[in-house]
Design an enzyme around this catalytic site. Structure first.
Site, PDB file in Angstrom:
ATOM      1  N   HIS A 155       0.827  -1.208   0.000  1.00  0.00           N
ATOM      2  CA  HIS A 155       0.000   0.000   0.000  1.00  0.00           C
ATOM      3  C   HIS A 155       0.863   1.261   0.000  1.00  0.00           C
ATOM      4  CE1 HIS A 155      -3.576   2.456   1.314  1.00  0.00           C
ATOM      5  NE2 HIS A 155      -2.582   3.234   1.758  1.00  0.00           N
ATOM      6  N   GLU A 156       1.776   1.346   0.956  1.00  0.00           N
ATOM      7  CA  GLU A 156       2.575   2.566   1.072  1.00  0.00           C
ATOM      8  C   GLU A 156       3.484   2.750  -0.139  1.00  0.00           C
ATOM      9  OE1 GLU A 156       1.830   4.802   3.079  1.00  0.00           O
ATOM     10  OE2 GLU A 156       0.483   3.564   4.292  1.00  0.00           O
ATOM     11  N   HIS A 191       1.694   4.575  -2.889  1.00  0.00           N
ATOM     12  CA  HIS A 191       1.845   6.026  -2.765  1.00  0.00           C
ATOM     13  C   HIS A 191       3.185   6.473  -3.340  1.00  0.00           C
ATOM     14  CE1 HIS A 191      -1.698   7.008  -0.498  1.00  0.00           C
ATOM     15  NE2 HIS A 191      -1.374   6.289   0.562  1.00  0.00           N
ATOM     16  N   HIS A 200       3.232   6.689  -7.031  1.00  0.00           N
ATOM     17  CA  HIS A 200       2.495   7.881  -7.455  1.00  0.00           C
ATOM     18  C   HIS A 200       3.425   9.101  -7.420  1.00  0.00           C
ATOM     19  CE1 HIS A 200      -1.667  10.083  -7.028  1.00  0.00           C
ATOM     20  NE2 HIS A 200      -1.118  10.263  -8.207  1.00  0.00           N
TER      21      HIS A 200
END
Length: 707
Positions: free
Chosen positions: A496-497, A500, A503
């Site tokens: 998940h992290e 980010h 992105h």
């Protein structure tokens, strides 16, 4: 979680404190001397990465003060200029005005989140109102606003590139949202609100971190910890005295509740977490009620019925009513499934010869027994295959290589702020440098709870800078010599992290304020949640799920069990998330004249009126009194975004499944049309252009086992 706001709000996003000492001790240098303060000059390290070997605690305050002073002077010059208003002398000048402050702030709030100390805590407290005042000095400056407003009115005639036009629009929207249209008298009232809110948010974070640290439980009777492995016990050994010390994590439920066999111990641990900031020396009830009431007044002053209505401007949800509509569509199915799960778990309690009514502190312990019985899957069977660094390098990084062609090289020559931090350099498929990544995974007293991503250096073509990005988590640190093994939930958090991070790494913007993750809250969690999907993708899972001792690949039988159990406990998971999301919105739709006499009573009523209390053994993921996302982390009226973007990520993964899955072509298309666009396009249209249609909720319901 990604912190997604401008540098003016950094004091809200990263505030936390602790009395442990960092390695950044003071020196005999004069921190006021620009030539000796490494924060006031560009770093000479690769990618302009912070040189933590030179930075000390005493450097921050003078550097932050100078950064604020430089920006204030630059803003005054822009606002008072007598020359004709142009893009360059107004918008571009404003974009450049905070370069020094952003550099210093990125490092300062990175440290205060991940490795703070007394000195940094004191600086935080002093800086909070200064940052609020700076934001007001910019966005409530009428002369400056009139210049921005004029450019916004004529933007289409200026012959600018699309991103420059978007930058004008972005600044204009920020000014309007911040209160630029208020009367001079109301602006002064707003400034008072903002200063008080900044101070309260800082106070909340300070109190919460102290509560987390002081709430740790010490046990001297080993029998009370029956069910924990010898490795777990070794990692919990109390370094300050006898026995074993269990620290509190930021969520309501605590990971060890799953393993602890002694019911009294489970109850004690659960209640320590549940009441950590309620009725103790670290009580936050007064802080959060004052925050909520003051935010309501701010929303009213700015012309909105409540704070949530003001806050949701520019988001995909747009208004609180749409958030409540989403809740209404999910709550019945979620609570019904949770009730069925509760019945199964209660039956397991009976099967084990116990005679008590299921409580919140029993859920995870007996749910694991249900999972073993239903799916023949024991988490202790899985963990030996999930060693932290292997998951990162052969799982997270491997997925990024397969999808996007990027490669990674560990850098041991880059100074870090803590010995646990790993550093990697990223490269494009053609060998071109992409950026620098810091991985900080283990919990410590100097780190606030949770998991997040942010930048030390933000990508921008304006400054010819590539991103320097960090991920922070709070995995239990193993005892010396023991392997750092993860639960599957922790594996998902790592994916998940890094979603980010991708992105941010793939950002391709001219202007830093539009770069990468600088998007609406209810979109920023989409790339991160989407990246979780690759954790269970067969090719990826087989590559990283290898036994830490033998190197043996995880057996197919275990893989099948993990997939088969994918919808297990999803009623609980969704209900606890909905309960927290609902609390957030309920706190922020109160009217300006509302007086909250009792925070606990408010919470109870908020859950009851939305029927999120029907399964009593499912508490909110965060109670109001320790809900750091909304009272100290920038997600006020925005925690719903995790559910909003969950719909997007399941829908997006459904597209991948229907178009060949894990391929370079699919990854490149997603990168070019979504991950690289930053805040340069309308987010709904961006998604629709990539997907070929509006998002559908059906894939999310299927993934959750709700249809």
């Amino acid at each position: 979680m990604k912190n997604v706001y401008t540098m003016f709000l950094l004091t809200v996003l990263f505030t936390s404190c602790n009395d442990s000492k960092s390695k950044n001790e003071t020196t005999s240098q004069d921190p006021m001397n620009t030539t000796e303060n490494p924060l006031l000059v560009e770093s000479t390290l690769p990618y302009f990465a912070p040189d933590f070997s030179k930075i000390t605690n005493d450097h921050f305050k003078p550097a932050l003060d100078q950064g604020i002073d430089l920006q204030e002077k630059a803003v005054q010059e822009i606002a008072n200029a007598s020359t004709e208003v142009t893009f360059d002398n107004t918008i571009l000048a404003l974009e450049k005005s905070g370069e020094v402050l952003e550099r210093v702030s990125n490092i300062f709030y990175g440290l205060t989140g991940a490795h703070t100390n007394d000195t940094l805590q004191a600086v935080q407290e002093e800086m909070a109102p200064k940052f609020a005042a700076l934001q007001d000095a910019i966005f409530l400056n009428d002369k400056l606003f009139q210049r921005v407003k004029h450019l916004n009115e004529i933007k289409e005639s200026l012959g600018l590139e699309a991103e420059a036009v978007k930058l004008i629009e972005n600044y204009f929207e920020q000014f309007e949202k911040a209160g630029a249209n208020l009367s001079p008298e109301d602006k002064e009232v707003l400034k008072g609100y903002n200063a008080k809110l900044a101070a309260l948010e800082n106070q909340f974070n300070k109190t919460l971190l102290e509560a987390n640290n002081n709430g740790a439980l010490v046990f001297t009777d080993k029998a009370a910890l029956a069910g924990l492995s010898e490795a777990q016990l070794k990692s919990l050994e109390n370094t300050e005295g006898e026995g074993w010390k269990i620290p509190l994590l930021n969520t309501t439920q605590q990971p060890l509740l799953q393993s602890l066999e002694n019911r009294a111990t489970r109850e004690k641990l659960f209640k320590a977490a549940f009441y950590r900031t309620d009725g103790s020396a670290h009580d936050t009830k007064g802080i959060i009620t004052e925050l909520a009431e003051l935010r309501a007044k701010k929303g009213a002053l700015l012309g909105f019925p409540n704070y949530a209505a003001w806050s949701l401007q520019g988001t995909m949800a747009e208004v609180p009513e749409n958030v409540f509509k989403m809740f209404e569509g999910l709550i019945p199915a979620a609570t019904a499934k949770a009730a069925n799960e509760a019945a199964e778990i209660q039956q397991m309690v009976k099967t084990k010869g116990e005679d008590f009514t299921l409580e919140a502190w029993d859920w995870n312990h007996y749910a694991e027994m249900v999972r073993i019985a239903k799916y023949d899957l024991d988490e202790n069977q899985i963990k030996p295959y999930f060693e932290t660094k292997t998951v990162l390098e052969k799982g997270v990084f491997y997925a990024a290589r397969k999808l996007y062609g990027i490669t990674f090289k560990e850098r041991i020559d880059i100074p870090t702020y803590h010995e646990d931090v790993l550093v990697y350099e990223l490269f494009e498929e053609n060998g071109e440098a992409l950026g620098l990544f810091y991985a900080d995974y283990f919990a410590r007293p100097s780190k606030r709870g949770g998991a997040w991503m942010s930048n030390f250096v933000t990508q921008s073509k304006l400054y010819d800078k590539k991103p320097v990005i960090y991920n922070v988590c709070n995995y239990p640190k193993p005892a010396s010599g023991e392997p750092a093994l993860l639960t599957y939930d922790e594996v998902e958090t790592m994916f998940h992290e890094f979603g980010h991070a991708l992105h941010g790494f793939f950002a391709d913007q001219q202007y830093p304020s539009l770069s990468g993750t600088a998007v609406a809250r209810d979109f920023v969690e989409f790339p991160s949640q989407f990246n979780e999907n690759w954790a269970l993708y067969p090719e990826i899972l087989k590559n990283y799920a290898v036994h830490y001792k033998t190197g043996e690949q995880i057996p197919q039988t275990l893989l099948d069990k993990i997939k088969k159990s994918g919808t297990f406990n999803q009623g609980y998971s969704l209900t606890e998330n909905l309960a927290a999301s609902n609390l957030d919105i309920q706190w922020h739709v109160i009217a300006a004249d509302t007086k909250i006499a009792d925070a606990n009573a408010f919470e109870k009523e908020a859950l009851a009126k939305t029927k999120l209390d029907v399964v009593s053994a499912v508490p909110p993921r965060y109670r109001s009194t320790y809900f750091a996302h909304i009272f100290g982390g920038g997600y006020a009226a925005g925690y719903y975004s995790y559910l909003w973007t969950e719909m997007l990520h399941h829908d997006a993964y459904n597209w991948f499944e229907n178009n060949g899955g894990l391929t370079r072509a699919n990854g490149q298309r997603f990168r070019e049309m979504v991950l690289s666009r930053g805040n340069t396009l309308d987010l709904e249209q961006m998604y629709k252009d990539w997907r070929g249609s509006d998002p559908q909720i059906a894939p999310m319901l299927t993934a959750r086992g709700l249809e």
